[in-house]
Design a protein around this motif. Structure first.
Motif, PDB file in Angstrom:
ATOM      1  N   PHE A  18      57.090  57.700 123.706  1.00 26.65           N
ATOM      2  CA  PHE A  18      58.392  58.305 123.869  1.00 26.65           C
ATOM      3  C   PHE A  18      58.323  59.766 124.256  1.00 26.65           C
ATOM      4  CE2 PHE A  18      58.285  60.469 119.832  1.00 26.65           C
ATOM      5  CZ  PHE A  18      57.797  59.580 118.895  1.00 26.65           C
ATOM      6  N   ARG A  19      57.159  60.270 124.490  1.00 27.17           N
ATOM      7  CA  ARG A  19      57.026  61.672 124.864  1.00 27.17           C
ATOM      8  C   ARG A  19      57.373  61.889 126.334  1.00 27.17           C
ATOM      9  NH1 ARG A  19      52.350  65.887 123.400  1.00 27.17           N
ATOM     10  NH2 ARG A  19      53.421  67.640 124.273  1.00 27.17           N
ATOM     11  N   ARG A  21      60.263  61.944 128.125  1.00 24.17           N
ATOM     12  CA  ARG A  21      61.420  61.420 128.846  1.00 24.17           C
ATOM     13  C   ARG A  21      62.408  62.542 129.084  1.00 24.17           C
ATOM     14  NH1 ARG A  21      63.251  56.175 125.654  1.00 24.17           N
ATOM     15  NH2 ARG A  21      63.108  57.733 124.054  1.00 24.17           N
ATOM     16  N   LYS A  22      63.072  62.509 130.203  1.00 20.20           N
ATOM     17  CA  LYS A  22      64.100  63.496 130.474  1.00 20.20           C
ATOM     18  C   LYS A  22      65.452  62.924 130.149  1.00 20.20           C
ATOM     19  CE  LYS A  22      61.771  66.282 133.768  1.00 20.20           C
ATOM     20  NZ  LYS A  22      61.967  67.304 134.698  1.00 20.20           N
ATOM     21  N   ASP A  23      66.382  63.805 129.879  1.00 24.74           N
ATOM     22  CA  ASP A  23      67.759  63.392 129.620  1.00 24.74           C
ATOM     23  C   ASP A  23      68.248  62.603 130.823  1.00 24.74           C
ATOM     24  OD1 ASP A  23      70.636  63.471 129.745  1.00 24.74           O
ATOM     25  OD2 ASP A  23      70.569  64.920 128.107  1.00 24.74           O
ATOM     26  N   LYS A  29      65.897  69.077 129.381  1.00 27.29           N
ATOM     27  CA  LYS A  29      65.722  69.011 127.935  1.00 27.29           C
ATOM     28  C   LYS A  29      66.863  69.763 127.272  1.00 27.29           C
ATOM     29  CE  LYS A  29      62.059  66.721 128.474  1.00 27.29           C
ATOM     30  NZ  LYS A  29      62.001  65.323 128.135  1.00 27.29           N
ATOM     31  N   LEU A  49      61.761  65.506 118.100  1.00 23.14           N
ATOM     32  CA  LEU A  49      62.486  66.020 119.260  1.00 23.14           C
ATOM     33  C   LEU A  49      61.639  66.983 120.089  1.00 23.14           C
ATOM     34  CD1 LEU A  49      66.047  66.448 117.734  1.00 23.14           C
ATOM     35  CD2 LEU A  49      65.210  64.626 119.239  1.00 23.14           C
ATOM     36  N   GLU A  52      59.441  65.267 122.424  1.00 27.31           N
ATOM     37  CA  GLU A  52      60.198  64.846 123.606  1.00 27.31           C
ATOM     38  C   GLU A  52      60.452  66.005 124.565  1.00 27.31           C
ATOM     39  OE1 GLU A  52      61.907  61.693 124.733  1.00 27.31           O
ATOM     40  OE2 GLU A  52      60.026  61.289 123.727  1.00 27.31           O
ATOM     41  N   HIS A  54      62.377  68.733 123.770  1.00 30.08           N
ATOM     42  CA  HIS A  54      63.596  69.476 123.442  1.00 30.08           C
ATOM     43  C   HIS A  54      63.237  70.751 122.702  1.00 30.08           C
ATOM     44  CE1 HIS A  54      66.030  66.151 124.797  1.00 30.08           C
ATOM     45  NE2 HIS A  54      65.352  65.334 124.014  1.00 30.08           N
ATOM     46  N   ASN A 130      63.009  56.576 117.668  1.00 30.08           N
ATOM     47  CA  ASN A 130      63.724  56.225 118.903  1.00 30.08           C
ATOM     48  C   ASN A 130      65.228  56.308 118.747  1.00 30.08           C
ATOM     49  OD1 ASN A 130      61.626  55.934 120.747  1.00 30.08           O
ATOM     50  ND2 ASN A 130      61.215  53.843 120.098  1.00 30.08           N
ATOM     51  N   ILE A 133      65.980  60.004 119.096  1.00 36.87           N
ATOM     52  CA  ILE A 133      65.807  60.400 120.497  1.00 36.87           C
ATOM     53  C   ILE A 133      66.970  59.901 121.350  1.00 36.87           C
ATOM     54  CG2 ILE A 133      64.387  60.009 122.561  1.00 36.87           C
ATOM     55  CD1 ILE A 133      61.995  59.884 120.511  1.00 36.87           C
TER      56      ILE A 133
END
Length: 141
Positions: A18-19, A21-23, A29, A49, A52, A54, A130, A133
């Motif tokens: 899960f690292r 990913r973009k919005d 972010k 977060l 990810e 952010h 998840n 996220i």
């Protein structure tokens, strides 16, 4: 056991899966303010977060959050419903009155039996990485 003889634990989060990913809406972010008096949950949520990508700040009370909001802007505020002093719901009312652009940028974390409404977005405890996220990706500016 930790250095002082008190039992301690370490949580390892997967860096794969899960690292990064973009919005999905904006391609960037988010700046997220986390507000919770449960220190362990606050640290874990922040780590998830930040993995990810952010940018997160965290505080343990609504009063501290209001001080931080005086000098920083956030795309999203993730707050516990039950906080010492000012509740999460009262915090939202105060913050949105002072900073109208924060309207619609709150997610409430709760272990209470509450229902999400168009006005109130909820993340039920316990939640998975998840789930956290995904709600951050779906919510806010």
């Amino acid at each position: 056991r930790g250095d002082n003889g008190v039992p301690s634990f370490r949580v390892r989060l997967p860096r794969e899966g899960f690292r990064g990913r973009k919005d999905h809406k904006t391609g960037h972010k988010k700046r997220v303010l986390l507000v919770d008096d449960d220190e362990a949950l606050l640290v874990l949520s922040r780590e998830i977060l930040e993995l990810e990508g952010h940018i997160c700040d965290s505080v343990s009370t609504a009063d501290e959050a209001l001080i931080v909001l005086e000098s920083k802007e956030y795309d999203l505020i993730v707050t516990d419903v039950r906080l010492p002093g000012i509740s999460g719901l009262a915090f939202r009312e105060i913050a949105e009155a002072r900073w109208p652009k924060l309207q619609g940028r709150f997610v409430f974390v709760t272990g209470l039996s509450l229902q999400s409404t168009p006005d109130v977005r909820l993340l039920q405890k316990p939640f998975t990485p998840n789930q956290l996220i995904n709600i951050v990706l779906e919510a806010g500016g």
